[in-house]
Design a protein around this motif. Structure first.
Motif, PDB file in Angstrom:
ATOM      1  N   HIS A 133       0.728  -1.152  -0.007  1.00  0.00           N
ATOM      2  CA  HIS A 133      -0.152   0.008  -0.062  1.00  0.00           C
ATOM      3  C   HIS A 133       0.909   1.274   0.064  1.00  0.00           C
ATOM      4  O   HIS A 133       1.951   1.160   0.610  1.00  0.00           O
ATOM      5  CB  HIS A 133      -0.722  -0.075   1.313  1.00  0.00           C
ATOM      6  CG  HIS A 133      -1.556   1.240   1.472  1.00  0.00           C
ATOM      7  ND1 HIS A 133      -2.754   1.794   0.472  1.00  0.00           N
ATOM      8  CD2 HIS A 133      -1.586   2.254   2.456  1.00  0.00           C
ATOM      9  CE1 HIS A 133      -3.075   2.916   1.156  1.00  0.00           C
ATOM     10  NE2 HIS A 133      -2.591   3.271   2.024  1.00  0.00           N
ATOM     11  N   PRO A 138      -3.621   6.452  -4.876  1.00  0.00           N
ATOM     12  CA  PRO A 138      -5.150   5.810  -4.605  1.00  0.00           C
ATOM     13  C   PRO A 138      -5.379   4.507  -5.567  1.00  0.00           C
ATOM     14  O   PRO A 138      -6.015   4.034  -5.469  1.00  0.00           O
ATOM     15  CB  PRO A 138      -5.983   6.913  -5.136  1.00  0.00           C
ATOM     16  CG  PRO A 138      -5.015   7.731  -6.087  1.00  0.00           C
ATOM     17  CD  PRO A 138      -3.745   7.729  -5.401  1.00  0.00           C
ATOM     18  N   SER A 142      -5.201  -1.321  -1.320  1.00  0.00           N
ATOM     19  CA  SER A 142      -5.830  -0.560  -0.200  1.00  0.00           C
ATOM     20  C   SER A 142      -5.144  -0.735   1.206  1.00  0.00           C
ATOM     21  O   SER A 142      -5.203   0.118   1.887  1.00  0.00           O
ATOM     22  CB  SER A 142      -7.355  -1.116  -0.097  1.00  0.00           C
ATOM     23  OG  SER A 142      -7.428  -2.351   0.132  1.00  0.00           O
ATOM     24  N   SER A 143      -4.646  -1.741   1.250  1.00  0.00           N
ATOM     25  CA  SER A 143      -3.826  -2.107   2.358  1.00  0.00           C
ATOM     26  C   SER A 143      -2.869  -3.210   2.253  1.00  0.00           C
ATOM     27  O   SER A 143      -2.884  -4.042   1.291  1.00  0.00           O
ATOM     28  CB  SER A 143      -4.712  -2.865   3.499  1.00  0.00           C
ATOM     29  OG  SER A 143      -4.034  -3.270   4.450  1.00  0.00           O
ATOM     30  N   ASP A 164      -9.820  -3.009   5.331  1.00  0.00           N
ATOM     31  CA  ASP A 164      -9.779  -2.120   4.333  1.00  0.00           C
ATOM     32  C   ASP A 164     -10.181  -2.440   2.884  1.00  0.00           C
ATOM     33  O   ASP A 164      -9.860  -2.225   1.887  1.00  0.00           O
ATOM     34  CB  ASP A 164      -8.303  -1.909   4.070  1.00  0.00           C
ATOM     35  CG  ASP A 164      -7.513  -0.862   4.877  1.00  0.00           C
ATOM     36  OD1 ASP A 164      -8.178   0.380   5.009  1.00  0.00           O
ATOM     37  OD2 ASP A 164      -6.760  -1.081   5.992  1.00  0.00           O
ATOM     38  N   SER A 167      -9.173  -5.221  -2.734  1.00  0.00           N
ATOM     39  CA  SER A 167      -8.265  -4.523  -3.790  1.00  0.00           C
ATOM     40  C   SER A 167      -8.781  -5.462  -5.183  1.00  0.00           C
ATOM     41  O   SER A 167      -8.413  -6.615  -5.014  1.00  0.00           O
ATOM     42  CB  SER A 167      -6.844  -4.433  -3.362  1.00  0.00           C
ATOM     43  OG  SER A 167      -6.846  -3.382  -2.579  1.00  0.00           O
ATOM     44  N   THR A 178     -10.338  -0.230  -5.465  1.00  0.00           N
ATOM     45  CA  THR A 178     -10.617  -0.315  -4.056  1.00  0.00           C
ATOM     46  C   THR A 178     -12.179  -0.565  -4.088  1.00  0.00           C
ATOM     47  O   THR A 178     -12.855   0.099  -4.414  1.00  0.00           O
ATOM     48  CB  THR A 178     -10.134   0.460  -3.084  1.00  0.00           C
ATOM     49  OG1 THR A 178      -8.566   0.483  -3.331  1.00  0.00           O
ATOM     50  CG2 THR A 178     -10.741  -0.090  -1.566  1.00  0.00           C
ATOM     51  N   ARG A 180     -14.837  -0.961  -0.962  1.00  0.00           N
ATOM     52  CA  ARG A 180     -15.170  -0.793   0.518  1.00  0.00           C
ATOM     53  C   ARG A 180     -16.349  -0.950   0.839  1.00  0.00           C
ATOM     54  O   ARG A 180     -16.511  -1.223   2.130  1.00  0.00           O
ATOM     55  CB  ARG A 180     -14.517   0.454   1.168  1.00  0.00           C
ATOM     56  CG  ARG A 180     -13.114   0.565   1.192  1.00  0.00           C
ATOM     57  CD  ARG A 180     -12.513   1.621   1.999  1.00  0.00           C
ATOM     58  NE  ARG A 180     -11.117   1.522   2.171  1.00  0.00           N
ATOM     59  CZ  ARG A 180     -10.276   2.168   1.415  1.00  0.00           C
ATOM     60  NH1 ARG A 180     -10.695   2.925   0.293  1.00  0.00           N
ATOM     61  NH2 ARG A 180      -8.950   2.162   1.841  1.00  0.00           N
ATOM     62  N   SER A 189     -15.069  -2.621   4.927  1.00  0.00           N
ATOM     63  CA  SER A 189     -14.009  -2.205   5.748  1.00  0.00           C
ATOM     64  C   SER A 189     -14.035  -2.213   7.403  1.00  0.00           C
ATOM     65  O   SER A 189     -13.261  -2.185   7.980  1.00  0.00           O
ATOM     66  CB  SER A 189     -13.574  -0.678   5.466  1.00  0.00           C
ATOM     67  OG  SER A 189     -14.832   0.107   5.865  1.00  0.00           O
TER      68      SER A 189
END
Length: 211
Positions: A133, A138, A142-143, A164, A167, A178, A180, A189
């Motif tokens: 990440h 962006p 995402s993590s 998170d 992805s 991403t 969520r 998330s």
């Protein structure tokens, strides 16, 4: 998961269907192969390997009759049931020897999921790289705390995180998207994405764990 073997249940972490021969990574740190008859009774195939101090969390075909094993403490292994050999695969970019999951893409690359990032290994080139990440990008993962993965029928890659979301990497792109939240299921998330499954209708089911 488990099935009955020799009058007792065998617990397993991973399984790969190799043209009707099922290769299991068991909780007792073994790699074994079975076939099943029409009544669901398992029959032992040739080959049995002890994996030392680790279990196989992921079993993937290596294309030469052997298997790639993602383990929960010994990194990536290559195992051959016929010859009874197990070899460690040295990866410079692997951030943790504890692998959470692994998948094989259409190009033959192995995407190795860990809680410290994503290691991509290309056996044909003998090269590997680490993807993590980036708070300033962006389009990155995402993590870096990853837990699960899937290659869907279109070759797209899905990676589940802890808190998170998901992805998603389109097979024709290099940037991650991403996800969520999902309609009707709450925020992704809010929990750990434990696993994915593609249904017969080609939709993706996401299994969550909330703590």
């Amino acid at each position: 998961s488990k099935f009955m073997r020799d009058g007792r249940y065998m617990l397993f972490y991973s399984v790969f269907n190799d043209s009707g021969k099922y290769v299991f990574g068991t909780s007792s740190r073994e790699l074994v192969a079975y076939s099943f008859d029409s009544d669901g009774v398992p029959h032992r195939e040739s080959g049995f390997l002890e994996l030392g101090q680790s279990s196989a969390i992921a079993v993937l075909p290596a294309g030469d009759g052997s298997y790639w094993l993602g383990t929960n403490g010994n990194g990536l292994l290559k195992a051959d049931l016929d010859s009874g050999t197990v070899k460690n695969v040295p990866l410079q970019s692997l951030p943790s020897r504890r692998i959470e999951n692994a998948v094989l893409d259409r190009q033959g690359r192995i995407w190795i999921v860990t809680k410290k990032g994503l290691c991509v290994y290309d056996p044909a080139e003998g090269s590997d790289c680490l993807i993590t990440h980036d708070i300033y990008d962006p389009s990155s993962l995402s993590s870096s705390v990853l837990r699960s993965s899937l290659v869907d029928s279109d070759g797209n890659l899905w990676f589940g995180t802890s808190y998170d979301g998901v992805s998603f990497l389109n097979s024709n792109q290099s940037a991650f998207n991403t996800i969520r939240s999902h309609p009707g299921s709450g925020a992704l998330s809010d929990g750990i994405v434990k696993s994915f499954k593609q249904t017969r209708y080609l939709s993706i089911s996401i299994m969550m764990q909330f703590i």
